[in-house]
Design a protein around this motif. Structure first.
Motif, mmCIF file in Angstrom:
data_model
loop_
_atom_site.group_PDB
_atom_site.id
_atom_site.type_symbol
_atom_site.label_atom_id
_atom_site.label_comp_id
_atom_site.label_asym_id
_atom_site.label_seq_id
_atom_site.Cartn_x
_atom_site.Cartn_y
_atom_site.Cartn_z
ATOM 1 N N ASP A 235 16.768 -41.468 -13.552
ATOM 2 C CA ASP A 235 15.651 -41.018 -14.393
ATOM 3 C C ASP A 235 15.679 -41.739 -15.742
ATOM 4 O O ASP A 235 15.591 -41.113 -16.793
ATOM 5 C CB ASP A 235 15.733 -39.493 -14.589
ATOM 6 N N ASP B 147 9.857 -42.913 -11.580
ATOM 7 C CA ASP B 147 8.628 -42.134 -11.710
ATOM 8 C C ASP B 147 7.424 -43.003 -11.347
ATOM 9 O O ASP B 147 6.509 -42.568 -10.638
ATOM 10 C CB ASP B 147 8.515 -41.620 -13.155
ATOM 11 N N ARG C 97 4.672 -42.359 -8.276
ATOM 12 C CA ARG C 97 3.219 -42.305 -8.512
ATOM 13 C C ARG C 97 2.490 -43.280 -7.571
ATOM 14 O O ARG C 97 1.467 -42.941 -6.983
ATOM 15 C CB ARG C 97 2.897 -42.669 -9.966
ATOM 16 N N ARG D 239 7.233 -33.490 -10.657
ATOM 17 C CA ARG D 239 6.901 -34.876 -10.290
ATOM 18 C C ARG D 239 6.672 -35.044 -8.795
ATOM 19 O O ARG D 239 6.998 -36.086 -8.205
ATOM 20 C CB ARG D 239 7.989 -35.849 -10.764
ATOM 21 N N TYR E 80 4.192 -35.962 -6.973
ATOM 22 C CA TYR E 80 2.860 -36.536 -7.148
ATOM 23 C C TYR E 80 2.035 -36.560 -5.866
ATOM 24 O O TYR E 80 0.812 -36.376 -5.910
ATOM 25 C CB TYR E 80 2.983 -37.951 -7.728
#
Length: 699
Positions: free
Chosen positions: A497, A569, A573, A643, A645
């Motif tokens: 992360d 991340d 996405r 998260r 997504y």
């Protein structure tokens, strides 16, 4: 049209082994392309490449170009003749330029009038007339960085040339290329059959060389034979050969008549790290090494001889005599290096410049240590181990072993660290700092290794951008593109992360703490600032990454538009938007988002409220959309926080019907300004909901 086989062979001194395949491919492609350009068709072709020859066999080559119908348009008939019907100067000049009289010209009727034309049949050239130029041009354009001369001649080629075969059917194509007169005689193996061999027709070439010349001219045939022989010999030794593809190609290019033989070295050398012995055998002697079923190095090597000796034991004995001092050197280097600890070696890094404006390698290890510690702390790892690994990560560069075998950098650091009693995780990191070394290579096995590998690469990328030397075109001397892909791979595949913006800022602070000036950071001309410039460069590397994964570029762009700076991340996405883009609702919702984006852009300086006033809603469709948005927002908020997504995008898909109805039934730009702004606010909420993941208006 008749056809014949054509053979060209250029005989040379031994060609550079690492370039042989490339030279053969370029030679073949150059000839084939030029034959096609000359409109000479053929059935098939076969390329041959051996240490002393480049050759190409073209089967079923047309013996002449096809005749071509030629038509040249001249002046209009009106301009070609005067009122009395006599030919004008324009007509006479056109006829003269074509070598005919005016009365031999024809008339072409078109919608725009009549024109004089000259028609003729252009006879095709004989193939044998065209071949010398085709071969010469193909040889001239070979990718040879440096050509050489020999003897008293002015001729230049990669190596001295000795004979030239140019055979069309049974006839020699009479010409001179590179100072050689063409003929139909090749030569056999330098030792087994060093005499002229007459080729009666092109199709005989391969078999003639093999049977009478002791030469296997086909590269792939030799390669496959060597691979089989090496495998069989290793099995006979009770082990397994490790066949490196590049080494296999190199020994294939070194031998015309390959014979695999095995030799042995003293067991005492097995005390030296296997990688060092392997490097010595592979780089210096072109030997294949042998391992046990457990993967341990065995005291055997396999060499490829270019002769079929009647006394192979003499060949083996000679190779064993040659390899012994090489391995003895490796043992001496290893024993000597172990007397100085990696910690003590750090001092020897101070005079070694990393980059003139960015300080020494010692300075670099200090910066890496701090950044690696920061990364480990961010990910809940052992900060002290990461700092220690960072401090020692370049110490092995001054060891005797790495100075002799540069490819062992990191690997020797791991061995010397273990010898010094450093923690195992630190020792592993000293090797893993360079991972991934190439596309598809393995990644560091532990967090300390990941921290040092990322820190090293980020430090280089930030520093080189900081002194205004970013990659341009094909020039990337510090391999920043490869380093960036390495960072992205580690973070994404290890699910870290980490925020690139934070890492770049930390790196900049590392340079500042050492008093290093980064011109790009100080420059007012760089309006984006160094951090954002480096971040843009790094995120852009994702483009080719996703192209390789067959993900449409607009999916990548829809995520990049939001500039999420955490690579893991970012990847989540992209995967979510890619899945969403394949749903039935995607097209309508992305079009709606684009429409909303345009509407809000045209709103100009108007201050659009963040919340919607229910009292200003009059239409059922806008009330329905407001209700749907409120429900979606409540449902999606906790999902976005985690998260997830893909789940979020799926949850937003049902908004399609409410959005369709709104645009069908509601006038967004209402005359009443309050109502208009309220509807803008509603659309702003719709767009904002999707912008938590990506800008889907770009899909």
């Amino acid at each position: 049209m008749s056809q014949k086989d054509f053979l060209v062979e250029l005989g040379t001194e031994e060609l550079p082994p690492k370039a042989l395949k490339k030279l053969s491919n370029a030679f073949t492609q150059g000839i084939v392309d030029r034959l096609k350009s000359a409109q000479l068709s053929f059935d098939s072709f076969e390329a041959f490449a051996a240490p002393r020859r480049l050759a190409l066999l073209i089967k079923g080559l047309e013996t002449a170009q096809p005749d071509q119908q030629m038509e040249r348009r001249g002046p209009a008939v009106k301009a070609a003749f005067d009122a009395e019907g006599k030919a004008t100067k324009a007509a006479e000049g056109f006829a003269r330029s074509n070598g005919v009289t005016v009365d031999q010209l024809e008339t072409l009727e078109t919608d725009k009038g009549a024109w004089l034309v000259y028609r003729a049949v252009q006879q095709g050239s004989e193939t044998t007339q065209l071949l010398p130029e085709i071969i010469s041009q193909s040889l001239n354009e070979l990718p040879i960085p440096k050509r050489m001369r020999w003897g008293a001649r002015r001729t230049e080629f990669v190596r001295p040339v000795h004979w030239l075969v140019m055979l069309m059917g049974e006839e020699v194509v009479d010409c001179e290329i590179l100072g050689l007169k063409s003929g139909n005689q090749t030569r056999g193996h330098r030792f087994h059959a060093n005499q002229p061999l007459t080729i009666n027709q092109p199709a005989d070439y391969q078999n003639l060389l093999r049977e009478q010349g002791k030469v296997m001219a086909l590269f792939e045939e030799r390669r496959n034979l060597i691979k089989k022989q090496v495998t069989d010999v290793a099995t006979g030794l009770g082990g397994e050969a490790v066949i490196d593809v590049d080494l296999l190609d190199e020994v294939t290019a070194l031998n015309e008549w390959p014979v695999a033989l095995s030799g042995r070295f003293d067991d005492e050398f097995l005390e030296v790290p296997a990688e060092a012995l392997i490097s010595s055998m592979k780089e210096h002697q072109k030997y294949f090494h042998v391992v046990s079923n457990e993967g341990n190095l065995l005291p055997h090597f396999i060499t490829i001889s270019n002769i079929e000796s009647l006394q192979p034991e003499h060949v083996v004995s000679g190779n064993e005599r040659v390899i012994r001092p090489r391995l003895a050197d490796a043992k001496f280097f290893f024993d000597t290096d172990k007397k100085t600890s990696l910690d003590a070696r750090r001092e020897t890094l101070k005079p070694i410049i990393f980059q003139a404006q960015l300080g020494s390698l010692f300075n670099k290890t200090d910066r890496i240590a701090k950044l690696a510690g920061f990364i480990a702390k961010q990910e809940g790892g052992q900060e002290q181990l990461a700092v220690r690994a960072g401090e020692l990560c370049k110490s092995d560069l001054t060891s005797e072993m790495v100075l002799e075998f540069p490819e062992l950098q990191g690997i020797m650091g791991q061995y010397y660290g273990a010898n010094d009693g450093e923690p195992e995780e630190v020792c592993l990191a000293l090797n893993e700092q360079y991972m991934p070394r190439f596309a598809g290579d393995e990644l560091p096995s532990n967090l300390t290794g990941c921290a040092v590998a990322i820190a090293d690469k980020i430090d280089t990328i930030t520093g080189i951008f900081g002194i205004n030397q970013p990659p341009s075109g094909n020039k990337d001397p510090f391999a920043l593109r490869r380093a960036t892909l390495g960072v992205l791979r580690i973070i994404v595949e290890k699910k870290l992360d980490l925020d690139l913006r934070d890492l770049i800022n930390q790196s900049i602070e590392g340079y500042k703490s050492q008093g290093v000036q980064l011109p790009a950071e100080e420059s007012s001309a760089n309006k984006k600032g160094l951090t954002e410039t480096v971040l843009d460069f790094m995120l852009e590397r994702f483009r080719s990454w996703y192209q390789d994964e067959q993900i449409p570029v607009e999916v990548f762009l829809s995520v990049k538009a939001l500039k999420p700076s955490r690579p893991f991340d970012f990847d989540q996405r992209v995967k979510a938007v890619n899945s969403f883009s394949q749903m039935a609702e995607a097209e309508t919702l992305s079009a709606a988002n684009k429409r909303v984006s345009n509407i809000l852009a045209k709103a100009g300086d108007l201050v659009i409220p963040d919340s919607v006033d229910p009292a200003l809603m009059t239409e059922a469709a806008e009330k329905s959309l407001a209700s749907a948005l409120a429900d979606s927002k409540e449902k999606v908020a906790p999902i976005l926080e985690q998260r997830q997504y893909s789940v979020a995008m799926e949850s937003l898909a049902p908004l399609k019907d409410s959005v369709d109805r709104f645009f069908d039934e509601v006038l967004v730009n209402a005359e009443d300004e309050q109502v208009r702004l309220n509807r803008y606010a509603l659309l702003k909420q719709l767009r904002s909901l999707f912008l938590h993941v990506a800008d889907i208006s770009l899909l």
